[in-house]
Design a protein around this motif. Structure first.
Motif, PDB file in Angstrom:
ATOM      1  N   THR A  51      38.269  31.432  52.113  1.00 34.55           N
ATOM      2  CA  THR A  51      37.023  30.306  52.506  1.00 34.55           C
ATOM      3  C   THR A  51      36.228  31.041  53.587  1.00 34.55           C
ATOM      4  O   THR A  51      37.206  31.566  54.508  1.00 34.55           O
ATOM      5  CB  THR A  51      37.370  29.008  52.521  1.00 34.55           C
ATOM      6  OG1 THR A  51      38.140  28.567  53.479  1.00 34.55           O
ATOM      7  CG2 THR A  51      37.931  28.413  51.249  1.00 34.55           C
ATOM      8  N   SER A  52      35.254  30.751  54.081  1.00 37.64           N
ATOM      9  CA  SER A  52      34.453  31.406  55.081  1.00 37.64           C
ATOM     10  C   SER A  52      33.384  30.684  55.504  1.00 37.64           C
ATOM     11  O   SER A  52      32.470  29.675  54.818  1.00 37.64           O
ATOM     12  CB  SER A  52      33.992  32.758  54.727  1.00 37.64           C
ATOM     13  OG  SER A  52      32.975  32.684  53.700  1.00 37.64           O
ATOM     14  N   ASP A  53      32.910  30.945  56.721  1.00 33.15           N
ATOM     15  CA  ASP A  53      31.852  30.289  57.539  1.00 33.15           C
ATOM     16  C   ASP A  53      30.597  30.800  56.896  1.00 33.15           C
ATOM     17  O   ASP A  53      29.388  30.127  57.184  1.00 33.15           O
ATOM     18  CB  ASP A  53      31.615  30.737  58.893  1.00 33.15           C
ATOM     19  CG  ASP A  53      33.143  30.225  59.753  1.00 33.15           C
ATOM     20  OD1 ASP A  53      33.675  28.961  59.289  1.00 33.15           O
ATOM     21  OD2 ASP A  53      33.466  30.763  60.765  1.00 33.15           O
ATOM     22  N   ASP A  54      30.277  31.668  55.909  1.00 33.07           N
ATOM     23  CA  ASP A  54      29.257  32.156  55.218  1.00 33.07           C
ATOM     24  C   ASP A  54      28.898  31.418  54.127  1.00 33.07           C
ATOM     25  O   ASP A  54      27.991  31.624  53.357  1.00 33.07           O
ATOM     26  CB  ASP A  54      29.165  33.619  55.100  1.00 33.07           C
ATOM     27  CG  ASP A  54      29.930  33.947  53.836  1.00 33.07           C
ATOM     28  OD1 ASP A  54      30.759  33.188  53.472  1.00 33.07           O
ATOM     29  OD2 ASP A  54      30.064  35.138  53.728  1.00 33.07           O
ATOM     30  N   ALA A  55      29.350  30.243  53.788  1.00 31.00           N
ATOM     31  CA  ALA A  55      29.015  29.424  52.752  1.00 31.00           C
ATOM     32  C   ALA A  55      29.512  29.826  51.417  1.00 31.00           C
ATOM     33  O   ALA A  55      29.082  29.635  50.512  1.00 31.00           O
ATOM     34  CB  ALA A  55      27.567  28.836  52.584  1.00 31.00           C
ATOM     35  N   SER A  56      30.451  30.694  51.630  1.00 29.65           N
ATOM     36  CA  SER A  56      31.084  30.986  50.357  1.00 29.65           C
ATOM     37  C   SER A  56      32.960  30.926  49.946  1.00 29.65           C
ATOM     38  O   SER A  56      33.248  30.892  51.248  1.00 29.65           O
ATOM     39  CB  SER A  56      30.760  32.642  49.938  1.00 29.65           C
ATOM     40  OG  SER A  56      31.464  33.373  50.884  1.00 29.65           O
ATOM     41  N   SER A  57      33.343  30.949  49.114  1.00 24.85           N
ATOM     42  CA  SER A  57      34.679  31.142  48.743  1.00 24.85           C
ATOM     43  C   SER A  57      34.934  32.303  47.722  1.00 24.85           C
ATOM     44  O   SER A  57      34.089  32.504  46.893  1.00 24.85           O
ATOM     45  CB  SER A  57      35.323  29.839  48.002  1.00 24.85           C
ATOM     46  OG  SER A  57      35.209  28.873  49.078  1.00 24.85           O
ATOM     47  N   ILE A  58      35.686  33.046  47.978  1.00 26.14           N
ATOM     48  CA  ILE A  58      35.868  34.356  47.017  1.00 26.14           C
ATOM     49  C   ILE A  58      37.453  34.149  46.434  1.00 26.14           C
ATOM     50  O   ILE A  58      38.404  33.934  47.101  1.00 26.14           O
ATOM     51  CB  ILE A  58      35.818  35.530  47.579  1.00 26.14           C
ATOM     52  CG1 ILE A  58      34.409  35.666  48.233  1.00 26.14           C
ATOM     53  CG2 ILE A  58      36.270  36.745  46.685  1.00 26.14           C
ATOM     54  CD1 ILE A  58      34.123  36.996  49.230  1.00 26.14           C
ATOM     55  N   VAL A  59      37.298  34.183  44.986  1.00 26.89           N
ATOM     56  CA  VAL A  59      38.814  34.369  44.369  1.00 26.89           C
ATOM     57  C   VAL A  59      38.971  35.741  44.001  1.00 26.89           C
ATOM     58  O   VAL A  59      38.333  36.542  43.760  1.00 26.89           O
ATOM     59  CB  VAL A  59      38.710  33.867  43.081  1.00 26.89           C
ATOM     60  CG1 VAL A  59      39.812  33.831  42.162  1.00 26.89           C
ATOM     61  CG2 VAL A  59      38.256  32.129  43.117  1.00 26.89           C
ATOM     62  N   TRP A  60      40.077  36.126  44.559  1.00 24.76           N
ATOM     63  CA  TRP A  60      40.666  37.565  44.506  1.00 24.76           C
ATOM     64  C   TRP A  60      41.737  37.761  43.473  1.00 24.76           C
ATOM     65  O   TRP A  60      42.749  36.844  43.531  1.00 24.76           O
ATOM     66  CB  TRP A  60      41.151  38.071  45.886  1.00 24.76           C
ATOM     67  CG  TRP A  60      40.311  37.890  46.865  1.00 24.76           C
ATOM     68  CD1 TRP A  60      39.866  36.730  47.659  1.00 24.76           C
ATOM     69  CD2 TRP A  60      39.409  39.031  47.662  1.00 24.76           C
ATOM     70  NE1 TRP A  60      38.987  36.985  48.582  1.00 24.76           N
ATOM     71  CE2 TRP A  60      38.835  38.512  48.642  1.00 24.76           C
ATOM     72  CE3 TRP A  60      39.555  40.202  47.450  1.00 24.76           C
ATOM     73  CZ2 TRP A  60      37.921  39.064  49.404  1.00 24.76           C
ATOM     74  CZ3 TRP A  60      38.717  40.957  48.243  1.00 24.76           C
ATOM     75  CH2 TRP A  60      37.929  40.555  49.090  1.00 24.76           C
ATOM     76  N   HIS A  61      41.541  38.398  42.570  1.00 26.24           N
ATOM     77  CA  HIS A  61      42.629  38.653  41.763  1.00 26.24           C
ATOM     78  C   HIS A  61      43.560  40.140  41.897  1.00 26.24           C
ATOM     79  O   HIS A  61      43.150  41.022  42.232  1.00 26.24           O
ATOM     80  CB  HIS A  61      42.098  39.081  40.121  1.00 26.24           C
ATOM     81  CG  HIS A  61      41.771  37.776  39.504  1.00 26.24           C
ATOM     82  ND1 HIS A  61      41.400  37.740  38.301  1.00 26.24           N
ATOM     83  CD2 HIS A  61      41.796  36.444  39.757  1.00 26.24           C
ATOM     84  CE1 HIS A  61      41.062  36.610  37.854  1.00 26.24           C
ATOM     85  NE2 HIS A  61      41.355  35.716  38.970  1.00 26.24           N
ATOM     86  N   ASN A  62      44.808  39.971  41.661  1.00 26.51           N
ATOM     87  CA  ASN A  62      45.877  40.972  41.929  1.00 26.51           C
ATOM     88  C   ASN A  62      45.768  41.992  40.840  1.00 26.51           C
ATOM     89  O   ASN A  62      46.137  41.552  39.729  1.00 26.51           O
ATOM     90  CB  ASN A  62      47.288  40.255  42.103  1.00 26.51           C
ATOM     91  CG  ASN A  62      48.213  41.425  42.692  1.00 26.51           C
ATOM     92  OD1 ASN A  62      48.007  42.599  42.649  1.00 26.51           O
ATOM     93  ND2 ASN A  62      49.277  41.000  43.334  1.00 26.51           N
ATOM     94  N   GLU A  63      45.287  42.965  41.155  1.00 17.33           N
ATOM     95  CA  GLU A  63      45.363  44.168  40.196  1.00 17.33           C
ATOM     96  C   GLU A  63      46.271  45.396  40.609  1.00 17.33           C
ATOM     97  O   GLU A  63      45.696  45.924  41.431  1.00 17.33           O
ATOM     98  CB  GLU A  63      43.892  44.776  39.891  1.00 17.33           C
ATOM     99  CG  GLU A  63      43.019  43.564  39.194  1.00 17.33           C
ATOM    100  CD  GLU A  63      41.664  44.058  39.114  1.00 17.33           C
ATOM    101  OE1 GLU A  63      41.440  45.404  39.103  1.00 17.33           O
ATOM    102  OE2 GLU A  63      40.778  43.251  38.864  1.00 17.33           O
ATOM    103  N   ASN A  64      47.272  45.509  39.859  1.00 22.31           N
ATOM    104  CA  ASN A  64      48.194  46.614  40.315  1.00 22.31           C
ATOM    105  C   ASN A  64      48.767  46.714  41.791  1.00 22.31           C
ATOM    106  O   ASN A  64      48.759  47.658  42.368  1.00 22.31           O
ATOM    107  CB  ASN A  64      47.893  47.768  39.954  1.00 22.31           C
ATOM    108  CG  ASN A  64      47.342  47.876  38.367  1.00 22.31           C
ATOM    109  OD1 ASN A  64      48.223  47.598  37.457  1.00 22.31           O
ATOM    110  ND2 ASN A  64      46.382  48.606  38.123  1.00 22.31           N
TER     111      ASN A  64
END
Length: 75
Positions: free
Chosen positions: A17-30
């Protein structure tokens, strides 16, 4: 800047989560985390967590709005 990081219970995804008004989901790939889905918000995102089963994401914003997201597709 990043305000919080949460790991999914199965360790296959991260949430930032961040101050720029977004959340990012990160997937583990290899063994590397890559951006999967951006969850838009109206204000700074102060916190984010996965549900115990990893199916949902809960985010909280500086404007006091709490959102629930589907962890699989960001809806």
């Amino acid at each position: 800047s990043v305000s919080s990081i949460a790991q999914a219970p199965d360790q296959r995804a991260l949430l930032t989560t961040s101050d720029d008004a977004s959340s990012i989901v990160w997937h583990n790939e290899n063994g590397q985390y890559k951006p999967f889905k951006t969850l838009p918000h109206q204000d700074k995102v102060t916190q984010g967590v996965f549900s115990p089963d990893g199916l949902l994401i809960l985010t909280g914003c500086f404007d006091s709005i709490t959102s629930i997201w589907n962890a699989q597709d960001g809806s």
